[in-house]
Design a protein around this motif. Structure first.
Motif, PDB file in Angstrom:
ATOM      1  N   TYR A  22       0.848  -1.193   0.000  1.00 29.33           N
ATOM      2  CA  TYR A  22       0.000   0.000   0.000  1.00 29.33           C
ATOM      3  C   TYR A  22       0.887   1.247   0.000  1.00 29.33           C
ATOM      4  N   HIS A  23       0.673   2.114  -0.980  1.00 27.91           N
ATOM      5  CA  HIS A  23       1.479   3.336  -1.137  1.00 27.91           C
ATOM      6  C   HIS A  23       2.982   3.020  -1.180  1.00 27.91           C
ATOM      7  N   LEU A  24       3.319   1.903  -1.812  1.00 28.50           N
ATOM      8  CA  LEU A  24       4.733   1.581  -2.017  1.00 28.50           C
ATOM      9  C   LEU A  24       5.420   2.694  -2.798  1.00 28.50           C
ATOM     10  N   PHE A  25       4.691   3.264  -3.741  1.00 34.07           N
ATOM     11  CA  PHE A  25       5.203   4.411  -4.481  1.00 34.07           C
ATOM     12  C   PHE A  25       4.637   5.677  -3.850  1.00 34.07           C
ATOM     13  N   ASN A  26       5.529   6.387  -3.148  1.00 35.85           N
ATOM     14  CA  ASN A  26       5.147   7.558  -2.371  1.00 35.85           C
ATOM     15  C   ASN A  26       6.177   8.659  -2.613  1.00 35.85           C
ATOM     16  N   THR A  27       6.119   9.709  -1.829  1.00 34.88           N
ATOM     17  CA  THR A  27       7.018  10.839  -2.034  1.00 34.88           C
ATOM     18  C   THR A  27       8.476  10.414  -1.997  1.00 34.88           C
ATOM     19  N   GLN A  28       8.839   9.589  -1.032  1.00 38.23           N
ATOM     20  CA  GLN A  28      10.224   9.144  -0.900  1.00 38.23           C
ATOM     21  C   GLN A  28      10.645   8.270  -2.087  1.00 38.23           C
ATOM     22  N   THR A  29       9.727   7.416  -2.533  1.00 36.29           N
ATOM     23  CA  THR A  29      10.019   6.555  -3.678  1.00 36.29           C
ATOM     24  C   THR A  29      10.304   7.382  -4.922  1.00 36.29           C
ATOM     25  N   PHE A  30       9.433   8.336  -5.189  1.00 38.15           N
ATOM     26  CA  PHE A  30       9.596   9.146  -6.395  1.00 38.15           C
ATOM     27  C   PHE A  30      10.909   9.929  -6.380  1.00 38.15           C
ATOM     28  N   GLU A  31      11.340  10.356  -5.216  1.00 34.87           N
ATOM     29  CA  GLU A  31      12.581  11.115  -5.119  1.00 34.87           C
ATOM     30  C   GLU A  31      13.795  10.272  -5.487  1.00 34.87           C
ATOM     31  N   GLN A  32      13.665   8.940  -5.392  1.00 31.32           N
ATOM     32  CA  GLN A  32      14.786   8.056  -5.720  1.00 31.32           C
ATOM     33  C   GLN A  32      14.833   7.669  -7.196  1.00 31.32           C
ATOM     34  N   MET A  33      13.797   8.006  -7.948  1.00 32.66           N
ATOM     35  CA  MET A  33      13.717   7.641  -9.355  1.00 32.66           C
ATOM     36  C   MET A  33      14.327   8.722 -10.239  1.00 32.66           C
ATOM     37  N   LYS A  34      14.802   8.313 -11.411  1.00 32.98           N
ATOM     38  CA  LYS A  34      15.206   9.295 -12.405  1.00 32.98           C
ATOM     39  C   LYS A  34      14.001  10.164 -12.758  1.00 32.98           C
ATOM     40  N   PRO A  35      14.161  11.466 -12.898  1.00 33.00           N
ATOM     41  CA  PRO A  35      13.014  12.336 -13.192  1.00 33.00           C
ATOM     42  C   PRO A  35      12.255  11.945 -14.457  1.00 33.00           C
ATOM     43  N   ALA A  36      12.963  11.428 -15.455  1.00 36.85           N
ATOM     44  CA  ALA A  36      12.315  11.067 -16.719  1.00 36.85           C
ATOM     45  C   ALA A  36      11.878   9.614 -16.773  1.00 36.85           C
ATOM     46  N   CYS A  37      12.059   8.861 -15.680  1.00 35.27           N
ATOM     47  CA  CYS A  37      11.695   7.445 -15.665  1.00 35.27           C
ATOM     48  C   CYS A  37      10.184   7.278 -15.864  1.00 35.27           C
ATOM     49  N   LEU A  38       9.817   6.511 -16.862  1.00 38.27           N
ATOM     50  CA  LEU A  38       8.417   6.225 -17.149  1.00 38.27           C
ATOM     51  C   LEU A  38       7.879   5.251 -16.101  1.00 38.27           C
ATOM     52  N   LEU A  39       6.718   5.565 -15.524  1.00 35.92           N
ATOM     53  CA  LEU A  39       6.093   4.694 -14.535  1.00 35.92           C
ATOM     54  C   LEU A  39       4.802   4.121 -15.099  1.00 35.92           C
ATOM     55  N   ILE A  40       4.636   2.800 -14.967  1.00 38.49           N
ATOM     56  CA  ILE A  40       3.435   2.121 -15.453  1.00 38.49           C
ATOM     57  C   ILE A  40       2.860   1.293 -14.309  1.00 38.49           C
ATOM     58  N   ASN A  41       1.600   1.518 -13.983  1.00 43.89           N
ATOM     59  CA  ASN A  41       0.936   0.714 -12.957  1.00 43.89           C
ATOM     60  C   ASN A  41      -0.282   0.019 -13.557  1.00 43.89           C
ATOM     61  N   SER A  42      -0.187  -1.307 -13.671  1.00 39.62           N
ATOM     62  CA  SER A  42      -1.315  -2.123 -14.117  1.00 39.62           C
ATOM     63  C   SER A  42      -1.628  -3.190 -13.082  1.00 39.62           C
ATOM     64  N   ALA A  43      -1.211  -2.940 -11.825  1.00 37.22           N
ATOM     65  CA  ALA A  43      -1.416  -3.915 -10.751  1.00 37.22           C
ATOM     66  C   ALA A  43      -2.646  -3.544  -9.924  1.00 37.22           C
ATOM     67  N   ARG A  44      -2.441  -2.738  -8.883  1.00 36.27           N
ATOM     68  CA  ARG A  44      -3.533  -2.253  -8.040  1.00 36.27           C
ATOM     69  C   ARG A  44      -3.325  -0.768  -7.790  1.00 36.27           C
ATOM     70  N   GLY A  45      -4.401  -0.011  -7.856  1.00 33.59           N
ATOM     71  CA  GLY A  45      -4.308   1.430  -7.786  1.00 33.59           C
ATOM     72  C   GLY A  45      -3.673   1.953  -6.526  1.00 33.59           C
ATOM     73  N   GLU A  46      -3.978   1.345  -5.398  1.00 33.32           N
ATOM     74  CA  GLU A  46      -3.525   1.869  -4.115  1.00 33.32           C
ATOM     75  C   GLU A  46      -2.051   1.614  -3.841  1.00 33.32           C
ATOM     76  N   VAL A  47      -1.375   0.912  -4.740  1.00 30.39           N
ATOM     77  CA  VAL A  47       0.072   0.756  -4.607  1.00 30.39           C
ATOM     78  C   VAL A  47       0.771   2.102  -4.829  1.00 30.39           C
ATOM     79  N   VAL A  48       0.124   2.986  -5.561  1.00 28.35           N
ATOM     80  CA  VAL A  48       0.678   4.314  -5.854  1.00 28.35           C
ATOM     81  C   VAL A  48      -0.160   5.378  -5.146  1.00 28.35           C
ATOM     82  N   SER A  49       0.476   6.191  -4.351  1.00 23.69           N
ATOM     83  CA  SER A  49      -0.214   7.322  -3.715  1.00 23.69           C
ATOM     84  C   SER A  49      -0.537   8.362  -4.776  1.00 23.69           C
TER      85      SER A  49
END
Length: 357
Positions: free
Chosen positions: A184-211
């Motif tokens: 739940y909210h595995l992808f959050n503010t801290q997660t995004f800060e660790q990613m490359k700014p241009a990194c493409l993100l795709i979520n086809s799993a469950r919506g609540e995994v991403v805040s």
């Protein structure tokens, strides 16, 4: 015998009509009173199946033609001696093809990038492992992270390493709220800060995994391209969110004809075992032949891009979802469900002559 079935299941009549009386319902609207005389309940992911839903009914078998079970109270149903089955891996190929289609629709130059393009896969179960195989056929560098699975054919990294090194990240984890590896909210503010700014993100799993709020804040700062097939507040989607997404589709990543039919067949087989009936039907007999488009003598990377419009027009699904915005700036839940109910099931690439796994 009576069966209540989600109207979005594929080939339900073919598999079950000679075994039971089938009463179809909109999955999100199934109520306890619908189940009073039922012996079995067949659902997809939008029906929340709890002991309260089954209270007072004769339901002894619940089948979900989906890869996940987070919509089912497994412990509660077990206490009431209700058998539950689902269909792990049924649509893995469809989702893998969806992810590759999304990447190449937004960044077509990646088809010839080879190992200069790094795809990170979060979750290496049925879908993640199938995506890894497909990505490797395109020559991409594939890295993955999963606390429970190690794939010997790819680089298995920590979550932090994957975030830092990926040019695109695809999410394939179940939704869990507790435990050391809760998603739940595995992808959050801290997660995004660790990613490359241009990194493409795709979520086809469950919506609540991403805040959703953290995602919107991140896109505002980085202009990150994001593809969502699932949403934290699904089926309610705001114009504000849609305006920030590169592609948005109505929870149909796994909606291939083969995937849905395979899921129904897996439930059918468990149903027959539970009720001591012979399971003799195969979904392949119900599928139409398709023209051969792929040449197995050529690498996938040299022929896939021009074939994509014939295989799957993902932008059409994006446009259909956006067309559901109402005057209040929200996608109506009824529109979201209508798109899923009436979805023209696409065929998997193997139907057109691509190599199967």
């Amino acid at each position: 015998m009576k069966v209540i079935a989600d109207e979005n299941l594929a080939l339900t009549d073919y598999f079950f009509a000679d075994l039971a009386e089938i009463d179809y319902r909109a999955g999100r609207g199934i109520q306890a009173e619908d189940l009073t005389a039922a012996n079995a309940l067949l659902v997809r992911s939008v029906t929340k199946v709890t002991p309260a839903l089954l209270e007072g009914s004769a339901v002894e078998f619940v089948g979900s033609a989906t890869i996940g079970t987070d919509h089912i109270d497994l412990a509660g149903l077990a206490t009431n001696h209700v058998e539950v089955t689902h269909a792990p891996g049924c649509n893995a190929q469809a989702v893998a093809e969806y992810v590759v289609t999304a990447i190449l629709t937004l960044q077509p130059e990646r088809v010839q990038a080879g190992t200069d393009f790094c795809l990170g896969i979060v979750g290496l179960g049925n879908v993640g492992s199938r995506l890894a195989q497909l990505a490797q056929r395109l020559g991409w560098r594939v890295i993955g992270t999963d606390p429970n699975v190690q794939l010997p054919e790819i680089e298995n990294l920590s979550f932090a390493q994957l975030l830092a090194e990926s040019d695109a990240i695809s999410i394939h984890v179940p939704l869990t709220h507790t435990g050391q590896h809760a998603t739940y909210h595995l992808f959050n503010t801290q997660t995004f800060e660790q990613m490359k700014p241009a990194c493409l993100l795709i979520n086809s799993a469950r919506g609540e995994v991403v805040s959703e709020q953290a995602l919107l804040n991140d896109i505002a700062k980085t202009q990150r391209p994001v593809v969502l097939d699932v949403f934290e507040h699904e089926p309610i989607i705001s114009r504000n969110l849609l305006d920030h997404l590169a592609l948005a589709t109505p929870h149909i990543a796994g909606y291939s004809l083969e995937g849905k039919a395979r899921g129904t067949q897996m439930v059918y087989q468990a149903f027959c075992q539970h009720f001591k009936r012979e399971a003799s039907k195969q979904f392949e007999s119900q599928l139409a032949d398709m023209p051969v488009l792929f040449n197995l003598k050529q690498p996938l990377s040299t022929q896939l891009l021009p074939l994509l419009p014939q295989l799957y027009n993902i932008r059409a699904d994006d446009q259909a979802l956006r067309a559901g915005l109402n005057k209040d700036g929200m996608v109506d839940a009824a529109h979201f469900d209508y798109l899923r109910k009436t979805y023209p099931l696409r065929r998997e690439w193997a139907a057109y002559g691509d190599q199967s796994f």
